[in-house]
Each structure stands twice: as structure tokens, then as C-alpha cells.
Design an enzyme around this catalytic site. Structure first.
Site, PDB file in Angstrom:
ATOM      1  N   ARG A  84      41.918 -53.670 -91.805  1.00 51.71           N
ATOM      2  CA  ARG A  84      42.612 -54.399 -90.733  1.00 51.71           C
ATOM      3  C   ARG A  84      44.050 -54.730 -91.112  1.00 51.71           C
ATOM      4  O   ARG A  84      44.903 -54.867 -90.242  1.00 51.71           O
ATOM      5  CB  ARG A  84      41.824 -55.661 -90.377  1.00 51.71           C
ATOM      6  CG  ARG A  84      41.710 -56.678 -91.486  1.00 51.71           C
ATOM      7  CD  ARG A  84      40.557 -57.652 -91.284  1.00 51.71           C
ATOM      8  NE  ARG A  84      39.270 -56.997 -91.438  1.00 51.71           N
ATOM      9  CZ  ARG A  84      38.102 -57.609 -91.281  1.00 51.71           C
ATOM     10  NH1 ARG A  84      38.055 -58.897 -90.961  1.00 51.71           N
ATOM     11  NH2 ARG A  84      36.967 -56.949 -91.423  1.00 51.71           N
ATOM     12  N   LYS A 114      34.046 -54.103-104.775  1.00 51.05           N
ATOM     13  CA  LYS A 114      32.768 -53.715-104.190  1.00 51.05           C
ATOM     14  C   LYS A 114      31.720 -53.523-105.286  1.00 51.05           C
ATOM     15  O   LYS A 114      32.059 -53.262-106.446  1.00 51.05           O
ATOM     16  CB  LYS A 114      32.921 -52.391-103.427  1.00 51.05           C
ATOM     17  CG  LYS A 114      33.749 -52.440-102.172  1.00 51.05           C
ATOM     18  CD  LYS A 114      33.844 -51.049-101.555  1.00 51.05           C
ATOM     19  CE  LYS A 114      34.666 -51.062-100.264  1.00 51.05           C
ATOM     20  NZ  LYS A 114      33.967 -51.758 -99.170  1.00 51.05           N
ATOM     21  N   ASP A 165      38.897 -56.918 -99.779  1.00 45.85           N
ATOM     22  CA  ASP A 165      38.078 -55.797 -99.308  1.00 45.85           C
ATOM     23  C   ASP A 165      38.101 -55.674 -97.793  1.00 45.85           C
ATOM     24  O   ASP A 165      37.567 -54.719 -97.238  1.00 45.85           O
ATOM     25  CB  ASP A 165      36.639 -55.960 -99.809  1.00 45.85           C
ATOM     26  CG  ASP A 165      35.822 -54.691 -99.617  1.00 45.85           C
ATOM     27  OD1 ASP A 165      36.430 -53.604 -99.580  1.00 45.85           O
ATOM     28  OD2 ASP A 165      34.584 -54.782 -99.507  1.00 45.85           O
TER      29      ASP A 165
END
Length: 509
Positions: free
Chosen positions: A359, A285, A355
Site C-alpha cells: 500500500r 515474515k 510488511d
């Protein structure tokens, strides 16, 4: 016009005598009262409790209110030495009819929360040590607003520099004590979720989170099982474990069981994303605001706090919580973009972007939850930035395979003030995630846009078709929200925990 002594006392803290009073107020009691006001200066209506208090002051309370004019919704005015309390905060309840029906919120309850918070904050700023709040004609909502406003994360600040928070309670001789207790429990539970989310990642690892939850729920007839990585390997949770490859911090998996209804054959399954810090892994990120990723376990915090509230309120439901906990970090052993991993149900997943890790851990948790044949499964996660792009910071997105469950959670959000909005589960999104050569799913999928929708479509592949399912994306309401004055505009929110409690009470009955 002669100015009364009560009015002049407002200026006490700016005078020498006032400074003495101000510095000694911590051992004093304050009272929060409610008033309905409109634009007309003389059009002032007190709550029933405030009316009685006004009578006890021989009408001076109402007289003082009219001197300065109406008190607008969400604001509070303090009166000193008026009646038996050294300080009385009168908070504006406004006009609930001014809430547009398109706002999809119970304006009466929301105005009570806002007013209670305004009154508590006004008295707290004056360093009043004990604050009593009248029921404001909805004791549960008043307790929620008061309790959520009386919160400040300052755990690691020098003790001498910490703000002393007042004790907040229902006013003496006020009705609604049972409803007040319910609201206080909800506020306390949400504040716990806020604390879990706000705590720095080095002090809220998967291990620490697990022990914190176990300790918190120990006395509430709630069973907490903490599983390690070896357990997950035996369960073939390759998708979950792939996220932990880049960190030395061991992953954990919590299974929480609250059986408030011993006759229930099936449970309600809650699944919460528990990434205690998300760097993005190899798909790193940007550094700006990365510290906020300490709260990427907001779904896990919501699940734990929801069960805590249900247990404290002794709600007759059977609920199981499933929380996969890990860090997502980059290293020489981290999962690489393009790697293929296998979930508990045998489906292969190409990890196109590390990233998109939430899920991956939820996939195995959903598979495991399905083995209990629950009434329905609800998963909740700070899953996608796309949901904030779509909905902003005032509402959580909900994807559901059941119209009935959607209607129930939508109604719960209307009542709690923490709203939800339905998002689509079109086959189009599933095709984007599943139509690939060489593996079953891609964790990023094809196409552009609709990131929250494709993420939901990915998760849907790990829930039995026969099991009703809801996915709640809370990334937009994770923190720094601008829509609720009682939770403030800075910091982590613990939302929408009260909506989950309201929903489960309805859906589980």
C-alpha cells in the site's frame, strides 16, 4: 465382443513395439476433439468438427467412444491410429447446465477451456510433438485452455532434463481462426505473467523486470519509460521510496503507454504493485514459504501482460500502466516500525508495520496516475493475506467507487472464467486508517479483522474523489489455486489477467 485394433493400440507404449512408437511420437501429430456426454452410455454427442472427423473414419471414432462409455467433463481419452492422425484425444465437454448460477461463470466457455486443456495434456504426456485442437465450438476459449495448459516453468533446469512442450495450433480446415488467435494471445500473455511471477527474485529484480517489459513491448507500438529513484525523489514519492531503504537493489518506476485509440483524450490508468521480493522488512515474515514472495509483483506482471495482450490484439483503447518496483528487505537502513513518511500528495503515513508495504508503494503510484486525469484508475496487487481468508483461492476481491465499473468487471470475470467478488468500502474502514493523532494515516490501522478492507480504505486516500477507482486484491489467486484445471494447482497463475483485458475492452469502448 471382439476388440478392435484401434482399441488395442492404446496399450502400445507398454509393449516392446509400443515403446518404439512412444519414443518416436515427438515428430507426430495429434488431434483434440470434443464430445458432449451425459450419464447414459449411448447418449454421446460429438461437436460439429468431431462429427466430420467421425465420418472420415467411417464411424469408427464414435464406435470406439461407445465401447468404453461416456467421457466425463474435464477428462480425455486417446485413440491410436484412427484416421489421419496417429493419436486422437477426445475430451469431454460435459453439460454446461450443471454449473450452478451461483457459480457466476459462463459454463459453456469454461467447459471448453477445461476440455481443451485435458486433450492437450493427454497428448503431451504421450510426447506428441504437434497438437491440433478443434474449435470445440468456441475457438477463443479453446485456445485459452490449450495455451494455458501447454506451459511449464523450467527455465533454470538442466536442458537435458527439461520437458519438451508440443506446438499447439488450431486444427486444419477448422473455422474460428480469428477467435483462436485472440485466445492464443490471451494465453500467451498470461503465461508471460506466470513466468515473471515464478522467476526467482535474484533473477527478477526491479531492473531486470523493467528491461524485460521494455524488450517485450518494444515492437508493439507501446512506449515504456523507466524512471530511477532520483526521479521518484523529485516527484516527492516518499512513501514508495521508504520501502526501498533496506535494500541495495535500486528501485524503478515504469510508465507504460499504449495508445490504440489516438482520438482518446483520456487514458485508462492501470497501477500494479511491483515488490519483486517481500521479506516483510523489519516486520520480518515467517521463513516458511517466504520464497513465494518472489511473486509479490503479481500486480505488476498483470499490468504489463494486460497491456501486451491489448497491443497484440490491437484493441482501440488508450491505456497507461504505472508500476512501482522495489524490494522490501531488512537492514540497518530499513524503515522502522513507527517511522513517518510522506506521500506524493503530502499526506503523512505512520509505518506501523513494514510488511504492509504494498500500500505504501501504490499510494504514490496512485497519486502519480491521478495527475493524468484518467477515465478511471484500476490498481491490482497481491496486497493482503486477509483476502484469501475471506474468499479462498478461486476469486479476486474488488473494491470500487463506481457501480458501473464494478458491473463491467464482474461481467468480464463471468466470461473469462477468472471471477471477481465485490468487497465493501465502508467509511468505518477509512476511519480506522485515518483517525490518528500526529499523522494523517497509519498503514495498519485500528481494530482487528477486515484486513483487505482497511488496506483498500488506505489506498482510497490517494485517489481523487472525482476519479472512478477500482482496487483488485489478487493475493488469494497468486498461486497454487485449486479451481482451474487448465492453469494447474501448482505454481504462479498470472490471474486474473484475462479478466482485465475483457473488462478494458468493454469499459474503454
Amino acid at each position: 465382443m471382439a476388440i478392435s485394433r484401434s482399441y488395442l493400440l492404446v496399450r502400445y507404449k507398454y509393449s516392446v513395439l509400443g515403446q518404439r512408437l512412444y519414443s518416436s511420437m515427438s515428430d507426430k501429430r495429434g488431434l483434440v476433439l470434443g464430445v458432449y456426454s451425459t450419464d447414459g452410455q449411448d447418449d454421446v454427442r460429438l461437436t460439429k468438427f468431431a462429427q466430420k472427423y467421425n465420418e472420415s473414419t467411417s464411424g469408427k471414432l464414435l464406435e470406439q467412444i461407445k465401447i468404453c462409455g461416456p467421457i466425463s467433463s474435464g477428462s480425455a481419452r486417446i485413440y491410436w491410429d484412427l484416421g489421419k492422425y496417429p493419436a486422437v484425444a477426445v475430451a469431454g465437454l460435459g453439460d454446461a447446465s450443471k454449473w450452478d448460477e451461483l457459480d457466476e461463470i459462463n459454463g459453456v466457455k469454461e467447459n471448453v477451456r477445461i476440455a481443451a486443456a485435458a486433450g492437450v495434456r493427454a497428448l503431451s504426456a504421450c510426447k506428441i510433438g504437434t497438437i491440433e485442437v478443434e474449435d470445440l465450438e468456441d475457438a477463443e476459449a479453446a485456445a485459452e485452455g490449450a495455451g494455458l495448459a501447454n506451459y511449464k516453468f523450467q527455465e533454470y533446469k538442466n536442458k537435458e532434463k527439461q520437458t519438451s512442450l508440443p506446438t499447439v495450433a488450431l486444427a486444419e480446415n477448422n473455422s474460428g481462426s480469428e477467435e483462436w488467435d485472440k485466445g492464443s494471445i490471451l494465453a500467451d500473455a498470461q503465461n508471460w505473467a506466470r513466468k515473471l511471477m515464478e522467476t526467482p527474485a535474484n533473477l527478477m529484480t526491479p531492473t531486470i523486470f523493467s528491461e524485460n517489459v521494455k524488450t517485450k513491448l518494444a515492437s508493439l507500438n507501446v512506449d515504456v519509460q523507466i524512471y530511477d529513484e532520483e526521479w521518484a525523489r523529485v516527484k516527492q514519492m516518499g512513501s514508495f521510496l521508504s520501502v526501498t531503504n533496506g535494500t541495495k537493489e535500486p528501485a524503478k518506476f515504469l510508465e507504460i503507454t499504449y495508445k490504440g485509440d489516438n482520438s482518446a483524450d483520456k487514458c485508462i490508468a492501470l497501477v500494479g504493485k511491483g515488490v519483486t521480493f517481500d521479506s516483510g522488512g523489519i516486520s520480518l515474515k515467517p521463513s516458511a514459504s517466504m520464497d513465494q514472495m518472489r511473486a509479490d509483483m503479481g500486480g505488476a506482471a498483470n499490468v504489463a501482460a494486460t497491456i501486451y495482450a491489448l497491443a497484440r490484439q490491437k484493441v482501440p483503447v488508450h491505456v497507461k500502466g504505472f508500476i512501482p518496483l522495489c524490494e522490501n528487505m531488512p537492514s540497518g537502513t530499513a524503515t522502522k516500525p513507527g517511522d513517518v513518511v510522506f506521500a506524493m500528495n503530502g499526506k503523512s503515513i505512520c509505518v506501523d508495520n513494514t510488511d504492509a508495504e504494498g500500500r505504501l508503494i501504490l499510494a504514490d503510484a496512485l497519486c502519480y496516475a491521478s495527475t493524468f486525469n484518467p477515465l478511471f484508475i484500476l490498481d491490482i496487487a497481491t496486497l493482503t493475506g486477509a483476502i484469501k481468508v475471506a474468499l479462498g483461492d478461486c476469486v479476486a476481491g474488488v473494491f470500487s467507487t463506481s457501480n458501473k465499473l464494478w458491473e463491467q468487471i464482474h461481467e468480464a470475470g463471468y466470461e473469462s472464467g477468472d471471477r471477481v467478488w465485490r468487497m465493501p468500502l465502508f467509511k468505518h474502514y477509512s476511519d480506522q486508517m485515518c483517525d490518528h493523532n500526529g499523522y494523517d494515516l497509519n498503514n495498519l490501522g485500528k481494530g482487528k479483522g477486515g484486513g483487505s478492507c482497511t488496506a483498500a480504505a488506505f489506498l482510497r486516500q490517494f485517489v481523487d474523489k472525482e476519479t472512478p477507482w477500482l482496487h483488485v486484491d489478487i493475493a488469494g489467486v497468486m498461486g497454487d489455486c485449486s479451481d482451474q484445471s487448465y492453469t494447474g494447482s501448482k505454481g504462479m497463475t498470472g490471474r486474473p489477467m484475462r479478466t482485465l483485458v475483457q473488462f478494458i475492452k468493454k469499459a474503454g469502448s
